[in-house]
Write a protein that holds these residues in place. Structure first.
Motif, PDB file in Angstrom:
ATOM      1  N   SER A   1      -8.448   3.211   0.427  1.00 25.14           N
ATOM      2  CA  SER A   1      -7.386   3.177  -0.515  1.00 25.14           C
ATOM      3  C   SER A   1      -6.331   1.968  -0.259  1.00 25.14           C
ATOM      4  O   SER A   1      -6.036   1.606  -1.445  1.00 25.14           O
ATOM      5  N   TYR A   2      -6.441   1.344   0.716  1.00 24.73           N
ATOM      6  CA  TYR A   2      -5.458   0.089   0.861  1.00 24.73           C
ATOM      7  C   TYR A   2      -5.996  -1.063   0.143  1.00 24.73           C
ATOM      8  O   TYR A   2      -5.522  -1.562  -0.510  1.00 24.73           O
TER       9      TYR A   2
ATOM     10  N   ARG B   1       3.123  -9.680 -12.712  1.00 21.76           N
ATOM     11  CA  ARG B   1       4.862  -9.603 -12.595  1.00 21.76           C
ATOM     12  C   ARG B   1       4.976 -10.045 -10.998  1.00 21.76           C
ATOM     13  O   ARG B   1       6.403 -10.282 -10.826  1.00 21.76           O
ATOM     14  N   PHE B   2       4.240  -9.918 -10.131  1.00 19.50           N
ATOM     15  CA  PHE B   2       4.223 -10.052  -8.886  1.00 19.50           C
ATOM     16  C   PHE B   2       3.902 -11.676  -8.362  1.00 19.50           C
ATOM     17  O   PHE B   2       3.892 -12.075  -7.265  1.00 19.50           O
TER      18      PHE B   2
ATOM     19  N   LEU C   1      -5.565  -5.022  -4.342  1.00 14.53           N
ATOM     20  CA  LEU C   1      -6.020  -5.525  -5.430  1.00 14.53           C
ATOM     21  C   LEU C   1      -5.325  -5.327  -6.419  1.00 14.53           C
ATOM     22  O   LEU C   1      -5.125  -6.490  -7.586  1.00 14.53           O
ATOM     23  N   SER C   2      -4.767  -4.246  -6.961  1.00 18.39           N
ATOM     24  CA  SER C   2      -4.161  -4.003  -8.086  1.00 18.39           C
ATOM     25  C   SER C   2      -2.842  -4.824  -8.048  1.00 18.39           C
ATOM     26  O   SER C   2      -2.291  -5.237  -9.181  1.00 18.39           O
ATOM     27  N   ARG C   3      -2.061  -4.922  -6.740  1.00 17.52           N
ATOM     28  CA  ARG C   3      -0.951  -5.846  -6.692  1.00 17.52           C
ATOM     29  C   ARG C   3      -1.064  -7.271  -7.070  1.00 17.52           C
ATOM     30  O   ARG C   3      -0.355  -7.772  -7.763  1.00 17.52           O
TER      31      ARG C   3
ATOM     32  N   VAL D   1       0.608  -1.392   0.047  1.00 17.72           N
ATOM     33  CA  VAL D   1       0.148   0.054  -0.062  1.00 17.72           C
ATOM     34  C   VAL D   1       0.711   1.305  -0.075  1.00 17.72           C
ATOM     35  O   VAL D   1       0.274   2.394   0.051  1.00 17.72           O
ATOM     36  N   GLY D   2       2.180   1.066   0.019  1.00 15.89           N
ATOM     37  CA  GLY D   2       3.001   2.233   0.013  1.00 15.89           C
ATOM     38  C   GLY D   2       3.136   2.992   1.167  1.00 15.89           C
ATOM     39  O   GLY D   2       3.573   4.265   1.400  1.00 15.89           O
TER      40      GLY D   2
END
Length: 585
Positions: A344-345, A357-358, A350-352, A231-232
């Motif tokens: 936001s989390y 690639r991951f 979900l995007s990750r 989540v940065g």
């Protein structure tokens, strides 16, 4: 004696570490032949000796001139030649050569050329505690040996500009270690996948490889690493409600998986940092559930699935969210969830998870869950416990965005295994390990304060020696490396460096302050290095042998390729574009 064929001249000036020598006008040749070998007089970086009874003082030629270097010395012989010599050590009687000078030469003391027999006195012969690293540049027959213990556990660096021979030097060093000791073990972190061809007997682990996959489970991350990756967020977000709730959610998910293959874990000791398997998809699903659920009661306490107005359960494995009866716009049932802080989390996680690639992190095969076939002890066996003395971790398939965390995970896990197993019979202090980091400047930069790989590698450089972990960094830009790492490098293997800032870093960081040798850095030949530091008796200019097979780091054959005509291939470019999109070779 002045009649010896090795006689050069006499001392005319002595400083604290510099001796000035006037060459004899009676020397018959500038390249005398002694015992069948030609020696060049006055070559920069070559050795000379000054015998004084049973003491022999050795020095390195730093400069050659047709006039003395000091105005104090007034000599009218315009045809004279002079050498500036830096003192490096001495040999007393039959004792071994020692660095440092206890007795200085005086005016008119004789100075002689050093021949191969003298060099053997300086460098000695190979023993069980040393390995041959190459041949001395002034003698094709003289092997240069380094102390293996100091080379590995006091850490070392291979530094050189592009095309100077770094990859070949790395192969030479590692092969000398592997061939010299049956119980040696090395892990090579290879970001570009170059070294597999040079080590046919190594165990090569690659991302998505069917035979030997490189597995790095995401749950090896500490919570701080995981939060940053998902989540940065970082430790500065500690005061945020969602950050603390994320920590609690991760901890609870880990506590559900305590019956592990390596042994049952006491739940009282489990934290968000514990390397225990859990499902990232389940983490997203739980977060999505709490964010979007509606409830039949407006309880002030945390709502649960008993009062949830669920329409469909969804599927965490398929990333299908549960669906609920829409909440009422007025103050009536069904009521809206109170966990809007996860908004936001949840989107970021979900995007990750949807980014292929991951996959190597989120879907680590047999390491995926506690019920899967393997646990971390199997991972350690693959990396450091197999019959192969060298394990190459090919990271060429790792996305650049997570290269930092990936290398940090690898380094920290290996270090932790050596720390907590420091007294075990087959690891830790009982079987030390060398970790080699190729292209180190790309992830161990001095200006990158948030680098997880740098923090993990710096820890090894500062503390690894005590637990049997040594480190080797390979870089073409030493000026960009972490200052902490540079300060802890015990042995420098410096190849040709053309950039002035890179040269100054090596000169200032090298333990032995011999400027004459360090000044040679921009003029070294390919495959030639100046080696200084704790692992070698005296700083030396060394030729390293050319290895075959070689790493796949050589330049393309430009002229040969451009001399051919090629028909355009649409299918070829289609394949290239697909690989760009999938990030897979």
């Amino acid at each position: 004696m002045k009649t010896d064929s090795t006689y050069l001249g006499q001392v005319i000036r002595v400083d604290s570490n510099i001796v000035e020598v006037e060459l004899s006008s009676e020397i018959p040749s500038a390249a005398p032949i002694i015992k069948g070998r030609i020696y060049k007089i006055g070559q920069i970086g070559t050795f000379v000796k000054m015998p004084m009874g049973n003491i022999t003082i050795y020095g390195i030629v730093a400069a050659v001139s047709d006039r003395p270097g000091s105005e104090i010395v007034q000599i009218e012989k315009s045809a004279s030649r002079y050498l500036s010599v830096q003192l490096i050590g001495e040999k007393v009687g039959d004792n071994e050569f020692e660095k440092g000078v206890g007795t200085y030469p005086t005016i008119n003391d004789e100075v002689h050329l050093v021949i191969e027999a003298d060099l053997l006195d300086i460098y000695g012969v190979s023993d069980t505690g040393s390995i041959e690293i190459g041949k001395h540049s002034s003698s094709e027959n003289l092997g240069v040996y380094v102390d293996t213990h100091n080379l590995v556990l006091r850490h070392c660096g291979i530094l050189g500009s592009t095309g100077s021979g770094k990859s070949n030097t790395t192969v030479s060093i590692l092969k000398s270690i592997l061939n010299g000791y049956a119980g040696s073990r090395v892990i090579l972190v290879d970001p570009h996948g170059e070294y597999a061809t040079a080590f046919p007997d190594a165990k090569v682990l690659r991302i998505s490889d069917a035979a030997s996959p490189l597995v790095i489970p995401f749950w090896l991350m500490t919570f701080e690493e995981l939060a940053f990756f998902l989540v940065g967020a970082d430790s500065r977000d500690e005061q945020k409600v969602e950050y603390r709730m994320l920590r609690d959610l991760v901890t609870n998910l880990k506590k559900e998986n305590l019956n592990l293959k390596s042994g049952i874990v006491n739940s009282d000791y489990v934290t968000a940092d514990s390397p225990i398997p859990f499902s990232a998809r389940r983490l997203w699903f739980e977060m999505n559930w709490r964010l979007n659920a509606t409830f039949s009661t407006a309880a002030k306490d945390e709502q649960n699935d008993v009062t949830a107005e669920m329409i469909s359960e969804g599927s965490c494995e398929e990333l299908i969210a549960a669906s609920f009866t829409p909440y009422a716009m007025n103050n009536a049932a069904p009521y809206k969830s109170k966990h809007i802080e996860f908004f936001s989390y949840e989107r970021k996680i979900l995007s990750r998870l949807r980014d292929s690639r991951f996959d190597f992190l989120f879907d680590p095969g047999e390491y995926k869950t506690a019920e899967s076939g393997k646990d971390l002890h199997d991972l350690l066996t693959d990396w450091i416990g197999s019959q192969n003395k060298l394990a190459i971790l090919d990271l060429s398939g790792v996305p650049f965005e997570v290269l930092d965390i990936t290398i940090g995970l690898i380094t920290r896990f290996v270090y932790d295994s050596m720390f907590w197993g420091r007294n075990e019979p087959y690891t830790g202090k009982k079987r030390p390990l060398l970790l080699a980091f190729e292209e180190a400047h790309t992830y161990l930069g001095k200006d990158d304060r948030s680098s997880y790989s740098k923090a993990a590698v710096e820890r090894i450089f500062k503390e690894g020696r005590k637990f049997g972990v040594g480190a080797l960094v390979i870089s073409q830009r030493p000026s960009e490396l972490s200052e902490t790492i540079l300060a802890q490098i015990g042995t420098f293997i410096a190849l040709r460096l053309t950039n002035s800032s890179d040269q100054s870093i090596v000169k200032s960081a090298a333990p032995d302050n011999l400027s004459s040798l360090m000044d040679l850095l921009p003029s070294l030949r390919i495959g030639e290095a100046v080696i200084s530091g704790e692992a070698i008796k005296i700083p030396s200019r060394v030729r390293l042998k050319l290895n075959n097979p070689r790493p796949t780091s050589e330049d393309p054959k430009l002229v040969a390729c451009w001399s051919q005509t090629h028909a355009p291939s649409l299918e070829n470019y289609k394949l290239v574009v697909t690989r760009i999109r999938e990030q897979k070779l």
